[in-house]
Design a protein around this motif. Sequence first.
Motif, PDB file in Angstrom:
ATOM      1  N   THR C  88       0.834  -1.209   0.000  1.00 29.20           N
ATOM      2  CA  THR C  88       0.000   0.000   0.000  1.00 29.20           C
ATOM      3  C   THR C  88       0.870   1.260   0.000  1.00 29.20           C
ATOM      4  O   THR C  88       0.566   2.244  -0.693  1.00 29.20           O
ATOM      5  N   ALA C  89       1.975   1.211   0.757  1.00 32.73           N
ATOM      6  CA  ALA C  89       2.885   2.366   0.799  1.00 32.73           C
ATOM      7  C   ALA C  89       3.426   2.661  -0.595  1.00 32.73           C
ATOM      8  O   ALA C  89       3.484   3.813  -1.035  1.00 32.73           O
ATOM      9  N   ARG C  90       3.802   1.598  -1.310  1.00 30.29           N
ATOM     10  CA  ARG C  90       4.371   1.788  -2.643  1.00 30.29           C
ATOM     11  C   ARG C  90       3.367   2.442  -3.588  1.00 30.29           C
ATOM     12  O   ARG C  90       3.704   3.383  -4.313  1.00 30.29           O
ATOM     13  N   LEU C  91       2.143   1.937  -3.562  1.00 30.18           N
ATOM     14  CA  LEU C  91       1.119   2.514  -4.438  1.00 30.18           C
ATOM     15  C   LEU C  91       0.862   3.981  -4.090  1.00 30.18           C
ATOM     16  O   LEU C  91       0.721   4.829  -4.976  1.00 30.18           O
ATOM     17  N   LEU C  92       0.825   4.265  -2.780  1.00 35.14           N
ATOM     18  CA  LEU C  92       0.609   5.652  -2.354  1.00 35.14           C
ATOM     19  C   LEU C  92       1.777   6.532  -2.788  1.00 35.14           C
ATOM     20  O   LEU C  92       1.600   7.696  -3.174  1.00 35.14           O
ATOM     21  N   GLY C  93       2.978   5.965  -2.751  1.00 32.02           N
ATOM     22  CA  GLY C  93       4.163   6.726  -3.152  1.00 32.02           C
ATOM     23  C   GLY C  93       4.119   7.065  -4.632  1.00 32.02           C
ATOM     24  O   GLY C  93       4.419   8.194  -5.044  1.00 32.02           O
ATOM     25  N   LEU C  94       3.697   6.083  -5.436  1.00 31.71           N
ATOM     26  CA  LEU C  94       3.632   6.294  -6.887  1.00 31.71           C
ATOM     27  C   LEU C  94       2.564   7.326  -7.239  1.00 31.71           C
ATOM     28  O   LEU C  94       2.616   7.944  -8.296  1.00 31.71           O
ATOM     29  N   ALA C  95       1.575   7.491  -6.339  1.00 35.49           N
ATOM     30  CA  ALA C  95       0.502   8.461  -6.604  1.00 35.49           C
ATOM     31  C   ALA C  95       1.009   9.901  -6.494  1.00 35.49           C
ATOM     32  O   ALA C  95       0.333  10.844  -6.923  1.00 35.49           O
ATOM     33  N   GLU C  96       2.201  10.076  -5.939  1.00 33.32           N
ATOM     34  CA  GLU C  96       2.866  11.390  -5.851  1.00 33.32           C
ATOM     35  C   GLU C  96       1.972  12.521  -5.365  1.00 33.32           C
ATOM     36  O   GLU C  96       1.851  13.573  -6.016  1.00 33.32           O
ATOM     37  N   LEU C  97       1.368  12.292  -4.191  1.00 36.59           N
ATOM     38  CA  LEU C  97       0.556  13.353  -3.585  1.00 36.59           C
ATOM     39  C   LEU C  97       1.487  14.325  -2.867  1.00 36.59           C
ATOM     40  O   LEU C  97       2.532  13.940  -2.359  1.00 36.59           O
ATOM     41  N   ASP C  98       1.099  15.549  -2.766  1.00 42.04           N
ATOM     42  CA  ASP C  98       1.940  16.556  -2.113  1.00 42.04           C
ATOM     43  C   ASP C  98       1.611  16.614  -0.610  1.00 42.04           C
ATOM     44  O   ASP C  98       1.207  17.655  -0.091  1.00 42.04           O
ATOM     45  N   LYS C  99       1.755  15.469   0.036  1.00 37.92           N
ATOM     46  CA  LYS C  99       1.379  15.357   1.442  1.00 37.92           C
ATOM     47  C   LYS C  99       2.386  14.489   2.192  1.00 37.92           C
ATOM     48  O   LYS C  99       3.144  13.738   1.568  1.00 37.92           O
ATOM     49  N   THR C 100       2.366  14.582   3.535  1.00 36.44           N
ATOM     50  CA  THR C 100       3.146  13.648   4.347  1.00 36.44           C
ATOM     51  C   THR C 100       2.211  12.547   4.816  1.00 36.44           C
ATOM     52  O   THR C 100       1.243  12.814   5.529  1.00 36.44           O
ATOM     53  N   ILE C 101       2.496  11.330   4.360  1.00 35.44           N
ATOM     54  CA  ILE C 101       1.621  10.196   4.678  1.00 35.44           C
ATOM     55  C   ILE C 101       2.431   9.128   5.395  1.00 35.44           C
ATOM     56  O   ILE C 101       3.482   8.700   4.912  1.00 35.44           O
ATOM     57  N   VAL C 102       1.947   8.698   6.559  1.00 39.57           N
ATOM     58  CA  VAL C 102       2.653   7.705   7.367  1.00 39.57           C
ATOM     59  C   VAL C 102       1.745   6.501   7.585  1.00 39.57           C
ATOM     60  O   VAL C 102       0.619   6.649   8.065  1.00 39.57           O
ATOM     61  N   LEU C 103       2.230   5.312   7.229  1.00 38.29           N
ATOM     62  CA  LEU C 103       1.484   4.087   7.523  1.00 38.29           C
ATOM     63  C   LEU C 103       2.072   3.430   8.755  1.00 38.29           C
ATOM     64  O   LEU C 103       3.299   3.320   8.881  1.00 38.29           O
ATOM     65  N   THR C 104       1.222   2.973   9.650  1.00 39.49           N
ATOM     66  CA  THR C 104       1.721   2.261  10.820  1.00 39.49           C
ATOM     67  C   THR C 104       0.741   1.160  11.191  1.00 39.49           C
ATOM     68  O   THR C 104      -0.360   1.073  10.637  1.00 39.49           O
ATOM     69  N   GLY C 105       1.148   0.303  12.122  1.00 41.18           N
ATOM     70  CA  GLY C 105       0.305  -0.819  12.513  1.00 41.18           C
ATOM     71  C   GLY C 105       0.779  -1.397  13.823  1.00 41.18           C
ATOM     72  O   GLY C 105       1.401  -0.706  14.622  1.00 41.18           O
ATOM     73  N   ALA C 106       0.483  -2.661  14.050  1.00 44.05           N
ATOM     74  CA  ALA C 106       0.904  -3.294  15.296  1.00 44.05           C
ATOM     75  C   ALA C 106       1.131  -4.782  15.065  1.00 44.05           C
ATOM     76  O   ALA C 106       0.534  -5.379  14.170  1.00 44.05           O
TER      77      ALA C 106
END
Lengths: 162, 162, 162, 162
Positions: C88-106
């Motif tokens: 999911t991180a990779r796809l979000l990265g390729l979308a090149e949004l002008d935002k800071t996006i952090v994925l986390t979990g447990a």
Amino acid sequence: MVIKILITGGTFDKEYDELNGKLFFKDTHLPEILKLGRSNLSVEVRTLMMIDSLEMSDADRQIIINHCKQCKEDKIVITHGTDTMDITARLLGLAELDKTIVLTGAMIPYKFGSSDGLFNMGSALAFVQTLPKGVYVVMNGKYFNFDNVRKNKSSGIFEELK
Amino acid sequence: MVIKILITGGTFDKEYDELNGKLFFKDTHLPEILKLGRSNLSVEVRTLMMIDSLEMSDADRQIIINHCKQCKEDKIVITHGTDTMDITARLLGLAELDKTIVLTGAMIPYKFGSSDGLFNMGSALAFVQTLPKGVYVVMNGKYFNFDNVRKNKSSGIFEELK
Amino acid sequence: MVIKILITGGTFDKEYDELNGKLFFKDTHLPEILKLGRSNLSVEVRTLMMIDSLEMSDADRQIIINHCKQCKEDKIVITHGTDTMDITARLLGLAELDKTIVLTGAMIPYKFGSSDGLFNMGSALAFVQTLPKGVYVVMNGKYFNFDNVRKNKSSGIFEELK
Amino acid sequence: MVIKILITGGTFDKEYDELNGKLFFKDTHLPEILKLGRSNLSVEVRTLMMIDSLEMSDADRQIIINHCKQCKEDKIVITHGTDTMDITARLLGLAELDKTIVLTGAMIPYKFGSSDGLFNMGSALAFVQTLPKGVYVVMNGKYFNFDNVRKNKSSGIFEELK
């Protein structure tokens, strides 16, 4: 007086495997539970098996009965999965041993923070010291005779048959 | 059968005040404890006071004795600070009520994660159902007669006098 | 500044069903986690789905990307199962949004007492405030660029690819 | 990159002494916290003192400043009581070290189950990796510059001065 504690697994001792996200058995948490309860009772703990009670076979139950027969203690607490606790209790009752035997378990694994295991173990150890010879299920703060108990599958609460 | 539960405070119900860093009493955690233990017993809970048992006066003890006398239930569990639990037990014993009365408490507050409170409440509720009329202290998985118990101040463990 | 928090499920939010002994999703524990952490941040929480990340489809990932695109906030934390968080991180990265996006979990459900969820949420909310525009995975106290991260399946630890 | 963690005590590390019913310091819980958070960061932990921050003297603060000066790491997290965290931060700021220094703490002891300590440590370790050189207080999910922070004594929340 020494109380025998026989471990058979059940929800009580389930843990969360963080690598595959599944529930599994490793070791019993009983010593931890007794320590947390500051128990000062003399106990002998013996792990007989580590299984889900839905997978308990007749042969497994025979092992439990044999241990109850042969051990020198006459006060025995058995930790057991709740789904078939009544079946094992009934077989133990029919074996007519001259001992006080208490089966108990938990609805939530001890490791999951919100477990009833500590409460149930407190009850079970108290009942085994005071109830007359016989076989009992101890859950929800109550004791039930082996021939008059079932788990209500929809509420998760143990109740009398009649 | 209904079990009366009388709350007097003690370590059991202490909480941490995050604004001043001190321990204090707010409400009893007993309903929470019974829920966690999935207790299905019929109980009547009554808070008599919320105090450290080192600060319990003779008048406070008289209130406890009066409630035990006057309530209609003949099975009573009293939560109590551990430091003077034996004193209150003795006075209750001398009152010679025709009831089964069990005093219990905790070494660690229920809210602090590592409490023995859930275990002790499990034991106390089981003992009150099965012990003959009399007054008892229940701690460390054991029951003690009111006239034969003390808290060992150096170990924190309850023991018989003789 | 408002931080958007998007919930997708994952181990983070799993609970134990005491009637059937299985893990399941009910509601997100995020509000509880923020309260426990005494967070005073302005956040907007939105649950997009409640699924195991092994079952996350391309369509599910598209929903996540669309929400990141359309929401007005430019700081976004996404809770996500750890097994496919890197995808999911990779796809979000390729979308090149002008935002800071952090994925986390447990690695352990928040409700199971020994969870890393509270720690990870603390890290994720800090990193999202300070890292430059981009997509990151935050686990084990570290942040990883979206194109340089994987979960080591045998240790459960997140690591760089190179 | 190695992060230095300096321990000074504070609510973070308080424990409950079950024999006398008082709060006290034994050892730091930091290694436990890092393990629970599955932290994979390289850290160097050093206990400087174990005191309530209301009892921290100028000499104690000088010890903290000296350690920050002399240690070879340039990313430092300091655990500290919340009551005077702003005072120590100010002195450290005036010392003008060329390092990123983050002070954090907890409102509830780590051992008491409902602590914000795990969350705060997650934030502090993230902020120390990403903030520019300077001295900061990290609480409630936020970071504050050393010269613009105070603890609101009535709410327990950290806030900017202006």
